[in-house]
Design a protein around this motif. Structure first.
Motif, PDB file in Angstrom:
ATOM      1  N   ALA A 301       0.828  -1.208   0.000  1.00  0.00           N
ATOM      2  CA  ALA A 301       0.000   0.000   0.000  1.00  0.00           C
ATOM      3  C   ALA A 301       0.860   1.254   0.000  1.00  0.00           C
ATOM      4  N   THR A 302       0.267   2.336  -0.494  1.00  0.00           N
ATOM      5  CA  THR A 302       0.874   3.650  -0.337  1.00  0.00           C
ATOM      6  C   THR A 302       0.658   4.055   1.110  1.00  0.00           C
ATOM      7  N   THR A 303       1.646   3.787   1.937  1.00  0.00           N
ATOM      8  CA  THR A 303       1.508   3.957   3.379  1.00  0.00           C
ATOM      9  C   THR A 303       2.021   5.321   3.794  1.00  0.00           C
ATOM     10  N   ARG A 304       1.151   6.060   4.398  1.00  0.00           N
ATOM     11  CA  ARG A 304       1.542   7.372   4.888  1.00  0.00           C
ATOM     12  C   ARG A 304       1.559   7.369   6.410  1.00  0.00           C
ATOM     13  N   GLY A 305       0.388   7.262   7.020  1.00  0.00           N
ATOM     14  CA  GLY A 305       0.326   7.323   8.472  1.00  0.00           C
ATOM     15  C   GLY A 305       0.898   6.088   9.137  1.00  0.00           C
ATOM     16  N   MET A 306       1.521   6.297  10.298  1.00  0.00           N
ATOM     17  CA  MET A 306       2.079   5.211  11.087  1.00  0.00           C
ATOM     18  C   MET A 306       1.771   5.462  12.560  1.00  0.00           C
ATOM     19  N   LEU A 313       6.695  -0.002  14.801  1.00  0.00           N
ATOM     20  CA  LEU A 313       6.086   0.940  13.873  1.00  0.00           C
ATOM     21  C   LEU A 313       5.075   0.193  13.018  1.00  0.00           C
ATOM     22  N   CYS A 314       3.809   0.613  13.089  1.00  0.00           N
ATOM     23  CA  CYS A 314       2.720  -0.087  12.396  1.00  0.00           C
ATOM     24  C   CYS A 314       2.004   0.861  11.442  1.00  0.00           C
ATOM     25  N   PRO A 315       1.681   0.405  10.224  1.00  0.00           N
ATOM     26  CA  PRO A 315       1.063   1.283   9.229  1.00  0.00           C
ATOM     27  C   PRO A 315      -0.443   1.406   9.417  1.00  0.00           C
ATOM     28  N   PHE A 316      -0.966   2.551   8.992  1.00  0.00           N
ATOM     29  CA  PHE A 316      -2.415   2.711   8.919  1.00  0.00           C
ATOM     30  C   PHE A 316      -2.970   1.743   7.875  1.00  0.00           C
ATOM     31  N   ALA A 317      -4.238   1.424   8.034  1.00  0.00           N
ATOM     32  CA  ALA A 317      -4.943   0.573   7.071  1.00  0.00           C
ATOM     33  C   ALA A 317      -6.211   1.289   6.638  1.00  0.00           C
ATOM     34  N   GLY A 318      -6.242   1.774   5.422  1.00  0.00           N
ATOM     35  CA  GLY A 318      -7.434   2.425   4.904  1.00  0.00           C
ATOM     36  C   GLY A 318      -7.455   3.927   5.174  1.00  0.00           C
ATOM     37  N   THR A 319      -8.632   4.489   4.981  1.00  0.00           N
ATOM     38  CA  THR A 319      -8.820   5.927   5.040  1.00  0.00           C
ATOM     39  C   THR A 319      -8.962   6.417   6.479  1.00  0.00           C
ATOM     40  N   VAL A 320      -8.283   7.507   6.785  1.00  0.00           N
ATOM     41  CA  VAL A 320      -8.518   8.191   8.051  1.00  0.00           C
ATOM     42  C   VAL A 320      -9.928   8.767   8.011  1.00  0.00           C
ATOM     43  N   SER A 321     -10.782   8.357   8.929  1.00  0.00           N
ATOM     44  CA  SER A 321     -12.149   8.859   8.933  1.00  0.00           C
ATOM     45  C   SER A 321     -12.317   9.935  10.005  1.00  0.00           C
ATOM     46  N   MET A 322     -13.532  10.420  10.176  1.00  0.00           N
ATOM     47  CA  MET A 322     -13.740  11.577  11.041  1.00  0.00           C
ATOM     48  C   MET A 322     -13.282  11.324  12.481  1.00  0.00           C
ATOM     49  N   ASP A 323     -13.606  10.148  13.002  1.00  0.00           N
ATOM     50  CA  ASP A 323     -13.359   9.883  14.415  1.00  0.00           C
ATOM     51  C   ASP A 323     -12.494   8.656  14.669  1.00  0.00           C
ATOM     52  N   LEU A 324     -12.067   7.966  13.621  1.00  0.00           N
ATOM     53  CA  LEU A 324     -11.392   6.683  13.785  1.00  0.00           C
ATOM     54  C   LEU A 324     -10.249   6.519  12.793  1.00  0.00           C
ATOM     55  N   ILE A 325      -9.206   5.808  13.243  1.00  0.00           N
ATOM     56  CA  ILE A 325      -8.102   5.399  12.388  1.00  0.00           C
ATOM     57  C   ILE A 325      -7.864   3.913  12.637  1.00  0.00           C
ATOM     58  N   ILE A 326      -7.653   3.165  11.562  1.00  0.00           N
ATOM     59  CA  ILE A 326      -7.377   1.731  11.667  1.00  0.00           C
ATOM     60  C   ILE A 326      -5.886   1.510  11.419  1.00  0.00           C
ATOM     61  N   VAL A 327      -5.272   0.681  12.266  1.00  0.00           N
ATOM     62  CA  VAL A 327      -3.845   0.398  12.180  1.00  0.00           C
ATOM     63  C   VAL A 327      -3.647  -1.110  12.043  1.00  0.00           C
TER      64      VAL A 327
END
Length: 383
Positions: A301-306, A313-327
């Motif tokens: 994936a094009t990994t930006r957030g960690m 160090l763990c990468p984000f998974a999917g879109t940053v949403s309004m109230d939640l981030i998946i890692v």
């Protein structure tokens, strides 16, 4: 308690915790003060002190010896005045029409950046019979705010200078962090010409990066901002500043997804093999940028957030949403991560500059976007 009343956010209730190290902030200011030589070191506390809070940051810096502060808006200046009654406070965004009386009432100083503002302030002072203080801003290359260099050189013959007290002449570097950019030399030369034309008035040009330039364009006052809050003023070198801000978010759910499952809005991230995911109680409503989203197939994936989870160090998974981030925490041993744990989003190797870079922006934006839903804690400075 009435529903409209503000309520302290307890750590245990918060989705995320923001820690502000006022000792590091003061240390950074002293670092800049020491490198400014004989010049006075002020502090730029605009944008709610770069997200750290005017009401806590300004008193800490004042106790450390800082006596001059710069904000962007008049409303920020009033807040700063409330917690620093004796400080000198300048408003960088100038003089909004009809606000002269507010400046006089709170003993604030506008940074006059146009002839219209110049005229309005001079006329107000004449009418009041008071020579109130102000700064005059000159555009030496930014092309954003300020009188032109030609206008500045003509001011020596302007009778309106007798109506108020020009307490500071200032300009602003456009590229101070770029050591070899020829614009820096041109700006120093243009500002020096204005200074020579209007002798006897204190001058200010250097921002955080400008203070550390080899030319030492310190004049009588320097204006550190970003570096005070831990940002790197010399991006091509190691950061000499101490980190001020750290951010942790709470894991509110753990789950496993199977091969080929899509994650987040529009399934823009896809699991390759079985993956373990942690959902964090933070999102773009808290100021964490949506541009840090991770798009594509896990592992490619094009990994930006960690996030730092159990020292990994763990990468984000999917879109940053309004109230939640998946890692994606697949690589963290199961016994090392559980619901309720706090993981790091700013801190350690995830500096504000690194978080900004990964999100395709700059650390300034990360800092100034810090949200109000965090439980905020402070480490007090020692004096």
């Amino acid at each position: 308690m009435k529903a409209s009343q503000a309520r302290f956010i307890a750590d245990a209730e918060a989705g995320s915790l923001l820690h502000i190290d006022l000792g590091a902030l003061v240390s950074n200011w002293r670092f800049m003060r020491d490198r400014a030589g004989d010049a006075e070191a002020s502090a730029v506390v605009k944008a709610d002190a770069y997200g750290t809070g005017i009401e806590t940051t300004v008193p800490a810096l004042y106790r450390a010896g800082c006596r001059t502060f710069f904000v962007a808006h008049l409303s920020e200046a009033v807040r700063a005045r409330t917690v620093a009654p004796e400080a000198t406070i300048y408003v960088l965004n100038g003089l909004p029409p009809g606000t002269c009386e507010v400046y006089r009432e709170f003993e604030l100083r506008p940074v006059l950046g146009s002839l219209d503002e110049f005229e309005e302030w001079a006329a107000f002072c004449r009418a009041q019979g008071q020579k109130l203080k102000a700064a005059v801003h000159f555009d030496t290359g930014m092309h954003r705010l300020g009188l032109t260099v030609a206008q500045g050189l003509n001011l020596k013959n302007d009778s309106r200078l007798k109506d108020f007290e020009p307490a500071l002449l200032m300009s602003h570097f456009a590229s101070a962090e770029e050591r070899d950019n020829p614009l820096n030399r041109r700006q120093i030369e243009a500002f020096s010409a204005i200074r020579q034309s209007l002798p006897g008035i204190p001058c200010s040009l250097a921002n955080s990066s400008g203070i550390l330039r080899e030319e030492k364009p310190h004049f009588e006052l320097v204006r550190p901002g970003y570096a005070l809050y831990g940002g790197n003023p010399t991006p091509d070198q190691a950061n000499p500043m101490r980190p001020v801000v750290s951010l942790q978010s709470r894991i509110i759910q753990l789950r496993t997804v199977e091969e080929g499952e899509g994650v987040g809005y529009n399934s823009r991230w896809t699991a390759r093999g079985k993956r373990r995911l942690a959902t964090l109680s933070i999102g773009y409503a808290d100021g964490y940028p949506r541009s840090a989203s991770s798009i594509g197939v896990s592992g490619e994936a094009t990994t930006r957030g960690m996030a730092i989870v159990a020292d990994r160090l763990c990468p984000f998974a999917g879109t940053v949403s309004m109230d939640l981030i998946i890692v994606d925490v697949t690589d963290v041993p199961e016994n090392d991560v559980k619901r309720g744990d706090l993981v790091t989003l700013i801190g350690g190797e995830l500096t504000i500059d690194e978080v900004g870079r990964r999100a395709g922006t700059i650390g300034y934006e990360i800092l100034t976007s810090l949200g109000r839903r965090y439980a905020r804690t402070h480490r007090e400075a020692e004096f």
